[in-house]
Design a protein around this motif. Structure first.
Motif, PDB file in Angstrom:
ATOM      1  N   TRP A 224       0.807  -1.217   0.000  1.00 43.59           N
ATOM      2  CA  TRP A 224       0.000   0.000   0.000  1.00 43.59           C
ATOM      3  C   TRP A 224       0.841   1.268   0.000  1.00 43.59           C
ATOM      4  CZ3 TRP A 224      -4.422  -0.717  -1.800  1.00 43.59           C
ATOM      5  CH2 TRP A 224      -5.198  -1.832  -1.475  1.00 43.59           C
ATOM      6  N   ALA A 225       2.137   1.171  -0.211  1.00 45.20           N
ATOM      7  CA  ALA A 225       3.010   2.343  -0.128  1.00 45.20           C
ATOM      8  C   ALA A 225       2.666   3.382  -1.188  1.00 45.20           C
ATOM      9  CB  ALA A 225       4.472   1.912  -0.259  1.00 45.20           C
ATOM     10  N   VAL A 226       2.505   2.960  -2.428  1.00 41.07           N
ATOM     11  CA  VAL A 226       2.224   3.894  -3.520  1.00 41.07           C
ATOM     12  C   VAL A 226       0.854   4.538  -3.338  1.00 41.07           C
ATOM     13  CG1 VAL A 226       1.809   4.107  -6.014  1.00 41.07           C
ATOM     14  CG2 VAL A 226       3.746   2.761  -5.161  1.00 41.07           C
ATOM     15  N   ASN A 227      -0.157   3.730  -3.046  1.00 42.70           N
ATOM     16  CA  ASN A 227      -1.511   4.250  -2.898  1.00 42.70           C
ATOM     17  C   ASN A 227      -1.605   5.256  -1.751  1.00 42.70           C
ATOM     18  OD1 ASN A 227      -4.508   3.648  -1.521  1.00 42.70           O
ATOM     19  ND2 ASN A 227      -4.524   3.820  -3.743  1.00 42.70           N
ATOM     20  N   SER A 228      -0.953   4.956  -0.632  1.00 42.48           N
ATOM     21  CA  SER A 228      -1.007   5.851   0.523  1.00 42.48           C
ATOM     22  C   SER A 228      -0.322   7.174   0.217  1.00 42.48           C
ATOM     23  CB  SER A 228      -0.346   5.175   1.733  1.00 42.48           C
ATOM     24  OG  SER A 228      -1.014   3.970   2.049  1.00 42.48           O
ATOM     25  N   ALA A 229       0.829   7.106  -0.443  1.00 39.03           N
ATOM     26  CA  ALA A 229       1.534   8.332  -0.819  1.00 39.03           C
ATOM     27  C   ALA A 229       0.720   9.142  -1.823  1.00 39.03           C
ATOM     28  CB  ALA A 229       2.903   7.986  -1.405  1.00 39.03           C
ATOM     29  N   PHE A 230       0.080   8.452  -2.751  1.00 36.30           N
ATOM     30  CA  PHE A 230      -0.687   9.163  -3.782  1.00 36.30           C
ATOM     31  C   PHE A 230      -1.913   9.859  -3.195  1.00 36.30           C
ATOM     32  CE2 PHE A 230      -3.965   9.494  -7.040  1.00 36.30           C
ATOM     33  CZ  PHE A 230      -3.274  10.228  -7.995  1.00 36.30           C
ATOM     34  N   MET A 231      -2.551   9.244  -2.204  1.00 35.98           N
ATOM     35  CA  MET A 231      -3.706   9.890  -1.578  1.00 35.98           C
ATOM     36  C   MET A 231      -3.320  11.238  -0.980  1.00 35.98           C
ATOM     37  SD  MET A 231      -5.700   6.672   0.214  1.00 35.98           S
ATOM     38  CE  MET A 231      -7.007   7.680   0.924  1.00 35.98           C
ATOM     39  N   ALA A 232      -2.143  11.289  -0.338  1.00 42.25           N
ATOM     40  CA  ALA A 232      -1.663  12.545   0.230  1.00 42.25           C
ATOM     41  C   ALA A 232      -1.271  13.532  -0.867  1.00 42.25           C
ATOM     42  CB  ALA A 232      -0.483  12.273   1.159  1.00 42.25           C
ATOM     43  N   LEU A 233      -0.569  13.051  -1.868  1.00 41.83           N
ATOM     44  CA  LEU A 233      -0.132  13.918  -2.972  1.00 41.83           C
ATOM     45  C   LEU A 233      -1.317  14.524  -3.710  1.00 41.83           C
ATOM     46  CD1 LEU A 233       2.133  14.954  -4.861  1.00 41.83           C
ATOM     47  CD2 LEU A 233       1.931  12.799  -6.116  1.00 41.83           C
ATOM     48  N   TYR A 234      -2.312  13.706  -4.006  1.00 42.63           N
ATOM     49  CA  TYR A 234      -3.511  14.198  -4.702  1.00 42.63           C
ATOM     50  C   TYR A 234      -4.230  15.257  -3.871  1.00 42.63           C
ATOM     51  CZ  TYR A 234      -8.356  14.521  -6.081  1.00 42.63           C
ATOM     52  OH  TYR A 234      -9.597  15.027  -6.419  1.00 42.63           O
ATOM     53  N   ALA A 235      -4.380  14.992  -2.570  1.00 39.70           N
ATOM     54  CA  ALA A 235      -5.111  15.933  -1.718  1.00 39.70           C
ATOM     55  C   ALA A 235      -4.415  17.291  -1.689  1.00 39.70           C
ATOM     56  CB  ALA A 235      -5.234  15.366  -0.302  1.00 39.70           C
ATOM     57  N   PHE A 236      -3.096  17.293  -1.634  1.00 46.88           N
ATOM     58  CA  PHE A 236      -2.354  18.551  -1.582  1.00 46.88           C
ATOM     59  C   PHE A 236      -2.647  19.396  -2.826  1.00 46.88           C
ATOM     60  CE2 PHE A 236       1.488  21.218  -1.823  1.00 46.88           C
ATOM     61  CZ  PHE A 236       1.570  21.667  -0.510  1.00 46.88           C
ATOM     62  N   ALA A 237      -2.632  18.765  -3.982  1.00 48.06           N
ATOM     63  CA  ALA A 237      -2.872  19.505  -5.225  1.00 48.06           C
ATOM     64  C   ALA A 237      -4.329  19.922  -5.370  1.00 48.06           C
ATOM     65  CB  ALA A 237      -2.450  18.654  -6.422  1.00 48.06           C
ATOM     66  N   ALA A 238      -5.248  19.007  -5.070  1.00 50.82           N
ATOM     67  CA  ALA A 238      -6.673  19.295  -5.248  1.00 50.82           C
ATOM     68  C   ALA A 238      -7.147  20.395  -4.310  1.00 50.82           C
ATOM     69  CB  ALA A 238      -7.495  18.021  -5.028  1.00 50.82           C
TER      70      ALA A 238
ATOM     71  N   ASP B 216      -0.199  -2.574  -7.182  1.00 45.48           N
ATOM     72  CA  ASP B 216      -0.105  -3.009  -8.576  1.00 45.48           C
ATOM     73  C   ASP B 216      -1.477  -3.096  -9.220  1.00 45.48           C
ATOM     74  OD1 ASP B 216       1.300  -3.766 -10.847  1.00 45.48           O
ATOM     75  OD2 ASP B 216       1.167  -5.899 -10.371  1.00 45.48           O
ATOM     76  N   ALA B 217      -2.494  -3.504  -8.447  1.00 45.41           N
ATOM     77  CA  ALA B 217      -3.850  -3.596  -8.983  1.00 45.41           C
ATOM     78  C   ALA B 217      -4.488  -2.223  -9.117  1.00 45.41           C
ATOM     79  CB  ALA B 217      -4.708  -4.487  -8.086  1.00 45.41           C
ATOM     80  N   VAL B 218      -4.181  -1.303  -8.197  1.00 41.92           N
ATOM     81  CA  VAL B 218      -4.840   0.005  -8.179  1.00 41.92           C
ATOM     82  C   VAL B 218      -4.154   0.997  -9.116  1.00 41.92           C
ATOM     83  CG1 VAL B 218      -5.548   1.934  -6.707  1.00 41.92           C
ATOM     84  CG2 VAL B 218      -5.550  -0.400  -5.797  1.00 41.92           C
ATOM     85  N   HIS B 219      -2.827   0.966  -9.144  1.00 43.80           N
ATOM     86  CA  HIS B 219      -2.078   1.972  -9.907  1.00 43.80           C
ATOM     87  C   HIS B 219      -1.201   1.387 -11.007  1.00 43.80           C
ATOM     88  CE1 HIS B 219      -3.141   5.103  -6.986  1.00 43.80           C
ATOM     89  NE2 HIS B 219      -2.907   4.199  -6.046  1.00 43.80           N
ATOM     90  N   GLY B 220      -1.029   0.056 -11.013  1.00 37.65           N
ATOM     91  CA  GLY B 220      -0.106  -0.548 -11.966  1.00 37.65           C
ATOM     92  C   GLY B 220       1.334  -0.215 -11.638  1.00 37.65           C
ATOM     93  N   GLU B 221       1.601   0.119 -10.369  1.00 42.34           N
ATOM     94  CA  GLU B 221       2.949   0.497  -9.930  1.00 42.34           C
ATOM     95  C   GLU B 221       3.224  -0.133  -8.571  1.00 42.34           C
ATOM     96  OE1 GLU B 221       3.213   5.044 -11.651  1.00 42.34           O
ATOM     97  OE2 GLU B 221       1.773   4.598 -10.057  1.00 42.34           O
ATOM     98  N   GLU B 222       4.500  -0.350  -8.299  1.00 42.35           N
ATOM     99  CA  GLU B 222       4.903  -0.862  -7.000  1.00 42.35           C
ATOM    100  C   GLU B 222       5.971   0.046  -6.411  1.00 42.35           C
ATOM    101  OE1 GLU B 222       6.024  -4.943  -7.066  1.00 42.35           O
ATOM    102  OE2 GLU B 222       4.099  -5.649  -7.827  1.00 42.35           O
ATOM    103  N   ALA B 223       6.051   0.056  -5.086  1.00 40.13           N
ATOM    104  CA  ALA B 223       6.955   0.983  -4.414  1.00 40.13           C
ATOM    105  C   ALA B 223       8.418   0.631  -4.638  1.00 40.13           C
ATOM    106  CB  ALA B 223       6.643   1.015  -2.921  1.00 40.13           C
TER     107      ALA B 223
END
Length: 486
Positions: A53-67, A440-447
């Protein structure tokens, strides 16, 4: 003696009302608060969760900052700090035009009146442009959403999160900010929230717990075992959070003044005390100190001091640190395990304990410990003081309690309505198939792309050289590179 050139008026870029020192500090403080989120909490979240969940957790924070930033300048800043629409809400409007952003900063509705209608305190007018104030307040809004995300890591549908961020900002955060900071009814009543113990921490903790309830729990396997994937990097994120708090509380007076100095010192004193108390309790009850526990203790100390950082004496900051390192420890380690409701709700990072409990504790302690002389430096209400200083201070504690109930109630209701509306269009929780796999299922990426992480050595994939029909490792004949003959 002639005025030095650096302090002379140079219109239009340096009008007579501009204080370059205050402006520099406010932009620095805003940057420090921004660094708490991006990269601070991005790194902390990415490291404190399970690897998948490393990528998804980081992305949730990153998205919120920009939005949050885009929503903030489009409509939300003036909903939180503009002209009054309702006693708890401002009139939304853009904060984008040069006429608005280049004029001297002013919080229109912070004028305070006596009961007879005469002016007790004029509106706050810092000595820098509106652009500095808009950006500073944005960083507070952004970190509130990112802290809230800590409750739903590891299972919330990323598309639902993308819809939730702007809606919660508009219908929840701006209400608390206007009510307590922007001239709303709680501000006019004299409630003290120096830098967001209620506006940010109590609201994010209650909203986070509410969101965790409606989104649903993680997989059973994740709830039972959810180790951090990188403890050292987690500490780096925590360090950014701690150091950034000097901007969080030091920028709240809107000037580089005595109150900001007191606030920065008290912030660090309380955080250090709380960390040591939490760690001591871990050693007493579990036999060993915990790094994650130390980070939690640091966090509760920072949260607890926030409602009164510039308004309490430094000995009181130590007392608040002792309580913030022990009371949330008890609620998290003991009461949580005995509460059926808290056991049912899957609050991933315990945001309820570290922010809601610690924020409420700080707000109530401010109602007890706010020092009259320090209050005179900042607060618009004459003779403001904590209950321990007599002179009507008991009423201050009552005001703090009532304000907390309003913030809790509003966040429970608004967060519930927002999520139920989103649920009509987007599932709030990821399907179990995605939860099993993770990033990998949510973003197609791994940490981490490290050989040996559960895969077998395949010479066709790891840089071997082909010789005829066989593959030869480039490393079989010794080290690659330059050999130095001595």
């Amino acid at each position: 003696m002639a005025t030095p050139l650096a302090y002379q008026e140079h219109l239009p870029a340096a009008p007579s009302w501009l204080n370059k020192g205050d402006n520099a500090w406010q932009l620095t403080a805003a940057t420090l608060v921004g660094l708490q989120s991006m990269p601070g909490l991005v790194i902390l979240y990415a490291s404190i969760v399970k690897k998948k969940w490393a990528v998804n957790s980081a992305f949730m924070a990153l998205y919120a900052f920009a939005a949050v930033l885009i929503c903030w300048v489009l409509v939300c800043y003036r909903m939180a700090f503009g002209e009054e629409l309702l006693p708890f809400w401002g009139k939304g409007a853009p904060a984008l035009g040069q006429k608005f952003l280049t004029k001297r900063a002013v919080v229109n509705e912070t004028i305070h009146h006596f009961h007879n209608g005469t002016v007790e305190s004029p509106p706050e007018e810092p000595f820098y442009p509106m652009a500095s104030l808009v950006y500073f307040q944005f960083t507070f809004a952004a970190i509130t959403l990112i802290l809230l995300a800590g409750s739903v890591l590891g299972r919330m549908n990323i598309k639902a999160w993308m819809a939730f961020v702007p809606l919660w900002l508009i219908f929840s955060y701006t209400v608390g900010a206007f009510s307590l900071w922007g001239g709303g009814f709680l501000y006019q009543w004299g409630v003290i929230d120096y830098s967001g113990g209620y506006v940010i921490h109590l609201s994010s903790g209650i909203a986070g717990l509410t969101a965790a309830y409606w989104v649903g729990p993680r997989l059973k396997s994740d709830r039972e075992r959810f180790p951090p994937n990188n403890v050292l990097l987690m500490l780096a994120g925590a360090g950014l959070l701690w150091m950034g708090w000097s901007g969080f509380n030091g920028g709240a007076p809107y000037a580089a003044n005595i109150a900001s100095s007191i606030a920065v010192l008290n912030t660090n004193i309380c955080a250090a005390t709380s960390l040591l108390v939490w760690t001591t309790l871990d050693v007493i009850f579990f036999g060993k100190p915990s790094v994650i526990g130390a980070v939690q203790g640091m966090m509760t100390g920072l949260v607890c001091i926030t409602p009164g950082a510039g308004l309490v004496q430094s000995w009181a900051a130590i007392l608040m640190g002792i309580l913030s390192g022990s009371i949330p420890w008890v609620t998290m380690m003991i009461l949580h395990k005995k509460s059926t409701l808290l056991q049912k709700v899957d609050d991933t990072l315990g945001v309820f304990h570290t922010h809601a409990v610690a924020g409420l504790l700080g707000g109530l302690l401010t109602g007890l410990l706010a020092e009259p002389a320090l209050c005179r430096l900042l607060l618009p209400v004459t003779n403001s003081r904590g209950a321990f200083y007599g002179g009507g201070g008991g009423m201050q504690f009552f005001k703090q309690l009532v304000a907390a109930m309003f913030v809790i109630g509003w966040n429970l209701v608004s967060t519930t309505i927002i999520l139920l509306v989103i649920k009509l269009f987007i599932p709030l929780r990821m399907p179990d198939e995605q939860l099993e796999i993770g990033d990998d299922a949510v973003h197609g990426e791994e940490a981490y792309a490290l050989w040996g992480d559960g895969e077998k050595y395949d010479p066709t994939r790891h840089g071997s050289l082909q010789s005829g029909n066989t593959f030869v490792s480039p490393y079989v004949n010794g080290a690659r590179g330059v050999t130095i003959n001595l």
